[in-house]
Design a protein around this motif. Structure first.
Motif, PDB file in Angstrom:
ATOM      1  N   VAL A  14      43.210  32.312  51.743  1.00 13.77           N
ATOM      2  CA  VAL A  14      42.991  33.776  51.621  1.00 13.77           C
ATOM      3  C   VAL A  14      44.070  34.479  52.344  1.00 13.77           C
ATOM      4  CG1 VAL A  14      41.271  33.871  53.248  1.00 13.77           C
ATOM      5  CG2 VAL A  14      41.425  35.400  51.433  1.00 13.77           C
ATOM      6  N   VAL A  16      44.416  38.155  54.338  1.00 16.05           N
ATOM      7  CA  VAL A  16      43.511  39.112  54.539  1.00 16.05           C
ATOM      8  C   VAL A  16      44.401  39.965  55.601  1.00 16.05           C
ATOM      9  CG1 VAL A  16      41.584  39.719  56.354  1.00 16.05           C
ATOM     10  CG2 VAL A  16      41.570  37.427  54.852  1.00 16.05           C
ATOM     11  N   LEU A  31      31.531  36.188  53.023  1.00 19.66           N
ATOM     12  CA  LEU A  31      32.945  36.564  53.187  1.00 19.66           C
ATOM     13  C   LEU A  31      32.845  37.434  54.511  1.00 19.66           C
ATOM     14  CD1 LEU A  31      35.845  37.108  52.687  1.00 19.66           C
ATOM     15  CD2 LEU A  31      35.214  38.714  50.968  1.00 19.66           C
ATOM     16  N   MET A  60      38.977  43.498  47.345  1.00 21.12           N
ATOM     17  CA  MET A  60      39.623  42.145  47.253  1.00 21.12           C
ATOM     18  C   MET A  60      40.265  42.531  46.032  1.00 21.12           C
ATOM     19  SD  MET A  60      37.496  38.800  45.700  1.00 21.12           S
ATOM     20  CE  MET A  60      36.498  38.508  46.991  1.00 21.12           C
ATOM     21  N   SER A  67      30.960  42.260  50.732  1.00 23.01           N
ATOM     22  CA  SER A  67      31.241  41.177  51.609  1.00 23.01           C
ATOM     23  C   SER A  67      29.820  40.460  52.033  1.00 23.01           C
ATOM     24  CB  SER A  67      32.311  41.246  52.666  1.00 23.01           C
ATOM     25  OG  SER A  67      31.702  42.012  53.783  1.00 23.01           O
ATOM     26  N   THR A  70      29.257  38.306  48.821  1.00 19.59           N
ATOM     27  CA  THR A  70      30.381  37.721  48.150  1.00 19.59           C
ATOM     28  C   THR A  70      30.531  36.452  49.275  1.00 19.59           C
ATOM     29  OG1 THR A  70      31.565  39.584  47.580  1.00 19.59           O
ATOM     30  CG2 THR A  70      32.797  37.522  47.740  1.00 19.59           C
ATOM     31  N   GLN A  74      34.435  32.252  47.191  1.00 19.60           N
ATOM     32  CA  GLN A  74      34.844  33.138  45.984  1.00 19.60           C
ATOM     33  C   GLN A  74      36.047  33.879  46.330  1.00 19.60           C
ATOM     34  OE1 GLN A  74      30.837  34.940  45.922  1.00 19.60           O
ATOM     35  NE2 GLN A  74      31.064  34.755  43.745  1.00 19.60           N
ATOM     36  N   ALA A  75      36.559  34.007  47.674  1.00 16.88           N
ATOM     37  CA  ALA A  75      37.967  34.827  47.813  1.00 16.88           C
ATOM     38  C   ALA A  75      38.982  34.123  47.864  1.00 16.88           C
ATOM     39  CB  ALA A  75      37.600  35.208  49.585  1.00 16.88           C
ATOM     40  N   HIS A  78      42.621  35.043  46.993  1.00 19.58           N
ATOM     41  CA  HIS A  78      42.433  36.414  46.740  1.00 19.58           C
ATOM     42  C   HIS A  78      43.205  37.083  47.851  1.00 19.58           C
ATOM     43  CE1 HIS A  78      40.321  36.424  42.928  1.00 19.58           C
ATOM     44  NE2 HIS A  78      39.698  35.504  43.504  1.00 19.58           N
ATOM     45  N   ILE A  80      42.457  40.064  50.645  1.00 18.15           N
ATOM     46  CA  ILE A  80      41.450  40.917  51.160  1.00 18.15           C
ATOM     47  C   ILE A  80      41.989  42.097  51.837  1.00 18.15           C
ATOM     48  CG2 ILE A  80      39.353  40.765  52.450  1.00 18.15           C
ATOM     49  CD1 ILE A  80      39.121  39.252  49.676  1.00 18.15           C
TER      50      ILE A  80
END
Length: 168
Positions: A14, A16, A31, A60, A67, A70, A74-75, A78, A80
């Protein structure tokens, strides 16, 4: 031997706040807990843990998500953005600066969720009306401000963004 569901892990990758992370996470880890406890980004607040208060809102792929509802898995894949990621090159994001200048915060608990929600609004609508702002934040609870300072700050940030030709 079978592993309990809450002990199963998955590898996620991910981004971030512009930084890449790869981590093994429990499949039931939220999350919010991943951000706060694994990455130590504590700006995302956890309030109701039911998706009602909006304090845990992050972006996201540019869209607001709760979050606390979530899962970290699922992140995977992605981008963030948390409250820590709104500022750029040491300068507050215009909505952050406007909250400071226009008294859009008091205790600060709702502020991270408000700011990420409003950053999304300003990115998609550079000319929001007061009514549109109130609809955008209708899923974020604030017990201190009465929302007027938040609306005023958002209108000021929108004006600044339009004047600078900048986008959040």
């Amino acid at each position: 031997m079978t592993t309990a569901v809450n002990e199963q892990t998955r590898q996620i990758a991910v981004r971030v706040n512009g930084k890449e992370y790869a981590s093994d996470v429990r499949v039931r880890l939220t999350l919010a807990d991943f951000l706060r406890h694994e990455l130590r980004l504590t700006g995302t607040h956890v309030g109701c843990e039911h998706g009602v208060c909006g304090a845990c809102t992050v972006l996201m792929d540019g869209l607001s998500v709760r979050s606390c509802l979530t899962l970290a898995v699922q992140a995977d894949g992605h981008d963030i953005t948390t409250i820590e990621g709104l500022a750029c090159e040491g300068r507050l994001h215009p909505i952050q600066q406007a909250f400071k200048d226009e008294h859009g915060l008091q205790c600060g608990f709702c502020t991270p969720g408000m700011l990420t929600t409003l950053a999304e609004l300003l990115n998609s609508n550079p000319h929001p009306t007061e009514a549109e702002i109130r609809v955008a934040i209708s899923g974020n609870l604030c017990r201190c401000t009465g929302y007027d300072g938040i609306v005023k700050a958002t209108l000021a940030a929108a004006e600044q963004l339009r004047g600078n030709g900048a986008r959040p």
